[in-house]
Design a protein around this motif. Sequence first.
Motif, PDB file in Angstrom:
ATOM      1  N   THR A 137     -52.821-113.010  34.364  1.00  0.00           N
ATOM      2  CA  THR A 137     -53.848-112.671  33.397  1.00  0.00           C
ATOM      3  C   THR A 137     -53.251-112.000  32.166  1.00  0.00           C
ATOM      4  N   ILE A 138     -54.083-111.808  31.158  1.00  0.00           N
ATOM      5  CA  ILE A 138     -53.609-111.078  29.978  1.00  0.00           C
ATOM      6  C   ILE A 138     -53.312-109.620  30.351  1.00  0.00           C
ATOM      7  N   GLY A 139     -53.938-109.129  31.434  1.00  0.00           N
ATOM      8  CA  GLY A 139     -53.572-107.800  31.929  1.00  0.00           C
ATOM      9  C   GLY A 139     -52.133-107.752  32.397  1.00  0.00           C
ATOM     10  N   HIS A 140     -51.717-108.783  33.144  1.00  0.00           N
ATOM     11  CA  HIS A 140     -50.313-108.854  33.572  1.00  0.00           C
ATOM     12  C   HIS A 140     -49.373-108.950  32.366  1.00  0.00           C
ATOM     13  N   LEU A 141     -49.770-109.736  31.379  1.00  0.00           N
ATOM     14  CA  LEU A 141     -48.953-109.889  30.174  1.00  0.00           C
ATOM     15  C   LEU A 141     -48.701-108.534  29.534  1.00  0.00           C
ATOM     16  N   MET A 142     -49.768-107.748  29.412  1.00  0.00           N
ATOM     17  CA  MET A 142     -49.635-106.445  28.763  1.00  0.00           C
ATOM     18  C   MET A 142     -48.862-105.460  29.640  1.00  0.00           C
ATOM     19  N   GLN A 143     -49.062-105.520  30.942  1.00  0.00           N
ATOM     20  CA  GLN A 143     -48.287-104.651  31.836  1.00  0.00           C
ATOM     21  C   GLN A 143     -46.792-104.917  31.714  1.00  0.00           C
ATOM     22  N   ARG A 144     -46.427-106.188  31.680  1.00  0.00           N
ATOM     23  CA  ARG A 144     -45.012-106.534  31.583  1.00  0.00           C
ATOM     24  C   ARG A 144     -44.399-106.052  30.279  1.00  0.00           C
ATOM     25  N   ALA A 145     -45.242-105.889  29.261  1.00  0.00           N
ATOM     26  CA  ALA A 145     -44.744-105.393  27.973  1.00  0.00           C
ATOM     27  C   ALA A 145     -44.741-103.869  27.911  1.00  0.00           C
ATOM     28  N   GLY A 146     -45.074-103.216  29.034  1.00  0.00           N
ATOM     29  CA  GLY A 146     -45.026-101.765  29.092  1.00  0.00           C
ATOM     30  C   GLY A 146     -46.315-101.068  28.732  1.00  0.00           C
ATOM     31  N   TYR A 147     -47.434-101.811  28.695  1.00  0.00           N
ATOM     32  CA  TYR A 147     -48.720-101.233  28.331  1.00  0.00           C
ATOM     33  C   TYR A 147     -49.433-100.652  29.553  1.00  0.00           C
ATOM     34  N   LYS A 148     -50.186 -99.580  29.327  1.00  0.00           N
ATOM     35  CA  LYS A 148     -51.156 -99.110  30.303  1.00  0.00           C
ATOM     36  C   LYS A 148     -52.401 -99.959  30.115  1.00  0.00           C
ATOM     37  N   THR A 149     -52.925-100.500  31.197  1.00  0.00           N
ATOM     38  CA  THR A 149     -54.043-101.430  31.076  1.00  0.00           C
ATOM     39  C   THR A 149     -55.281-100.890  31.780  1.00  0.00           C
ATOM     40  N   VAL A 380     -63.572-113.372   5.848  1.00  0.00           N
ATOM     41  CA  VAL A 380     -64.326-114.284   6.698  1.00  0.00           C
ATOM     42  C   VAL A 380     -63.455-115.507   6.952  1.00  0.00           C
ATOM     43  N   SER A 381     -63.313-115.903   8.215  1.00  0.00           N
ATOM     44  CA  SER A 381     -62.471-117.040   8.569  1.00  0.00           C
ATOM     45  C   SER A 381     -63.306-118.128   9.222  1.00  0.00           C
ATOM     46  N   ASP A 382     -63.043-119.370   8.823  1.00  0.00           N
ATOM     47  CA  ASP A 382     -63.702-120.515   9.473  1.00  0.00           C
ATOM     48  C   ASP A 382     -62.749-121.226  10.434  1.00  0.00           C
ATOM     49  N   LEU A 383     -61.678-120.525  10.853  1.00  0.00           N
ATOM     50  CA  LEU A 383     -60.759-121.099  11.839  1.00  0.00           C
ATOM     51  C   LEU A 383     -61.536-121.474  13.099  1.00  0.00           C
ATOM     52  N   VAL A 384     -61.369-122.696  13.549  1.00  0.00           N
ATOM     53  CA  VAL A 384     -61.991-123.121  14.799  1.00  0.00           C
ATOM     54  C   VAL A 384     -61.140-122.570  15.943  1.00  0.00           C
ATOM     55  N   SER A 385     -61.697-121.631  16.682  1.00  0.00           N
ATOM     56  CA  SER A 385     -60.929-120.907  17.697  1.00  0.00           C
ATOM     57  C   SER A 385     -61.787-120.717  18.941  1.00  0.00           C
ATOM     58  N   VAL A 386     -61.137-120.264  20.017  1.00  0.00           N
ATOM     59  CA  VAL A 386     -61.828-120.158  21.302  1.00  0.00           C
ATOM     60  C   VAL A 386     -61.222-119.000  22.075  1.00  0.00           C
ATOM     61  N   GLN A 387     -61.995-118.451  23.000  1.00  0.00           N
ATOM     62  CA  GLN A 387     -61.550-117.241  23.682  1.00  0.00           C
ATOM     63  C   GLN A 387     -60.303-117.430  24.529  1.00  0.00           C
ATOM     64  N   TYR A 388     -60.047-118.642  25.005  1.00  0.00           N
ATOM     65  CA  TYR A 388     -58.806-118.803  25.762  1.00  0.00           C
ATOM     66  C   TYR A 388     -57.577-118.808  24.859  1.00  0.00           C
ATOM     67  N   ASP A 389     -57.778-118.592  23.548  1.00  0.00           N
ATOM     68  CA  ASP A 389     -56.655-118.358  22.630  1.00  0.00           C
ATOM     69  C   ASP A 389     -56.053-116.963  22.788  1.00  0.00           C
ATOM     70  N   MET A 390     -56.740-116.082  23.506  1.00  0.00           N
ATOM     71  CA  MET A 390     -56.278-114.699  23.571  1.00  0.00           C
ATOM     72  C   MET A 390     -54.916-114.553  24.247  1.00  0.00           C
ATOM     73  N   MET A 391     -54.628-115.360  25.257  1.00  0.00           N
ATOM     74  CA  MET A 391     -53.328-115.266  25.918  1.00  0.00           C
ATOM     75  C   MET A 391     -52.205-115.519  24.911  1.00  0.00           C
ATOM     76  N   ALA A 392     -52.317-116.593  24.154  1.00  0.00           N
ATOM     77  CA  ALA A 392     -51.285-116.927  23.168  1.00  0.00           C
ATOM     78  C   ALA A 392     -51.247-115.899  22.038  1.00  0.00           C
ATOM     79  N   THR A 393     -52.410-115.418  21.626  1.00  0.00           N
ATOM     80  CA  THR A 393     -52.480-114.460  20.524  1.00  0.00           C
ATOM     81  C   THR A 393     -51.843-113.128  20.902  1.00  0.00           C
ATOM     82  N   LEU A 394     -52.158-112.619  22.066  1.00  0.00           N
ATOM     83  CA  LEU A 394     -51.583-111.343  22.491  1.00  0.00           C
ATOM     84  C   LEU A 394     -50.080-111.449  22.694  1.00  0.00           C
ATOM     85  N   ALA A 395     -49.627-112.567  23.254  1.00  0.00           N
ATOM     86  CA  ALA A 395     -48.184-112.764  23.414  1.00  0.00           C
ATOM     87  C   ALA A 395     -47.490-112.759  22.054  1.00  0.00           C
TER      88      ALA A 395
END
Length: 514
Positions: A137-149, A380-395
């Motif tokens: 999960t994105i929680g694991h991603l952040m943990q591996r980067a040293g974040y408190k989640t 204001v952005s008209d970028l066509v985006s979706v919530q499963y973009d969060m994994m790539a965005t946070l990385a």
Amino acid sequence: MMKRYLQTGKFIKTTIGLLLMLLLNSNDTKAQQSQNLLPEKSRRPNIVYIYADDLGYAELGAYGQQKIKTPNLDRLAKEGMRFTQHYTSTPVCAPARCMLLTGRNGGRSYIRGNYELGDFADNLEGGQMPLPEGTFTIGHLMQRAGYKTGAIGKWGLGMHSNTGDPNKQGFDYFYGYLDQKQAHNYYPTHLWENGKWDKLNNPVMDVHPKPAEAAKNPNFDSYIGKDYALTKMGDKAVQFIKENKSKPFFLYLPFVAPHVSLQAPPEAVQEYIGQFKEEPYLAQNGYIPVKYPLSTYAAMITYLDKQIGRVLEVIKQQGMDENTIIMFSSDNGATFNGGVQAKFFNSVGPLRGLKMDLYEGGIREPFLARWPGKIAPGKVSDLVSVQYDMMATLADILGVKAPANDGISMLPTFLGKDQLQQKRPYIYFEYPEKGGQVAIRMGNWKGIRTNVRQDKDAPWQLYNLSTDISENQNVAAQHPDIIKQFAAIAQKEHRCPHIKEWEFIDAKFSSKAN
């Protein structure tokens, strides 16, 4: 020598191969470039992702709402970036959360529907189908980067006693509802804190009375307790931020409002009483009876906004404002039951459909992002985006490689580097409930198939969203070439789910136009 090389065709084949490699890798190059957008010192910001529950696209002032007050979220939009073409991954609770956290679309996600376990009573609390062991999960991603989640709110992906426990799925701290059925009651007997009950000062309530009984004796006051869940979540969010001010943190806030039942603190409801012409709701469409349904619904959204205001304020007080990214969205569109009157509030604006629909009203969501000094205010952005973009965005924000996922990084758009923004060819949606639905957004084209479970050859509907945002004019018959492309995309993106109940698509993938 050159003549002989040309005669064998090796030179031509090599040249073509190199060109193809360049074309295929062009998007990857943009993604790699975006990882270098931030200076090293900016790569460890605090990140807060706030997730509303059943909030319609047009229920914030920043998105055109006229009757409900949302000053803090409107300020978030003013001080950050507002997205106009952002989508949830699927139009109901549990699978939307799974896809957000794992970066997978509806055709590949492990959880694709609300698969309920147990029942509503405390002694039968069983949650939903759990995330399996080994999920990343994105929680694991952040943990591996040293974040408190931390995760505070509604989980819906398993219980403390199985593999879906949030403490096993990337979150050091959890507070809230584990079972989303319990979240139908804003005055529960308990919430969960790291696998243990946090007992609240509320009586046992049945928030699913029989409509006939509720109409005969509504007893509105019996559904008001002492400890309001949303207040408790706000308290815990403030505490988490204060306790982790000296280290980078990732805080996921899947707040429960405005999902029914319609319940809000009496003082919050009082702010709206008298503003609307309303009649009591007597549970005819499920959930509890409510004396002031319009005022209560508006109050729930405003109270949600107040909790978000508390989060914004404590971040500022702790001196973290400049180094904190705050994002906000919702899991799906406004609901149709429990006394909610989406038409009265113009909850989805001009969009068609509500929760459980793959039409725009069920899946297009507000999305706000604020990062002082990095995201320019008022954009204001008209970028066509979706919530499963969060994994790539946070990385990308962390400057690390994302695991396999179906998203793209939105970081270039955040930073105003549109020339580096990877453009996706399409977004794929698949939803096994409400008859089985499939949808694809490709450029301005939106294709959707409904009632697929009953009709394996259900035709495609096609809409041009640039001229028909309400999806009223089906032009599928005029564009058979696009329909064929959609059928091919569906075949590519669909993976057989692990349970029979979620398999509703025939292997031939209909290319029939309606």
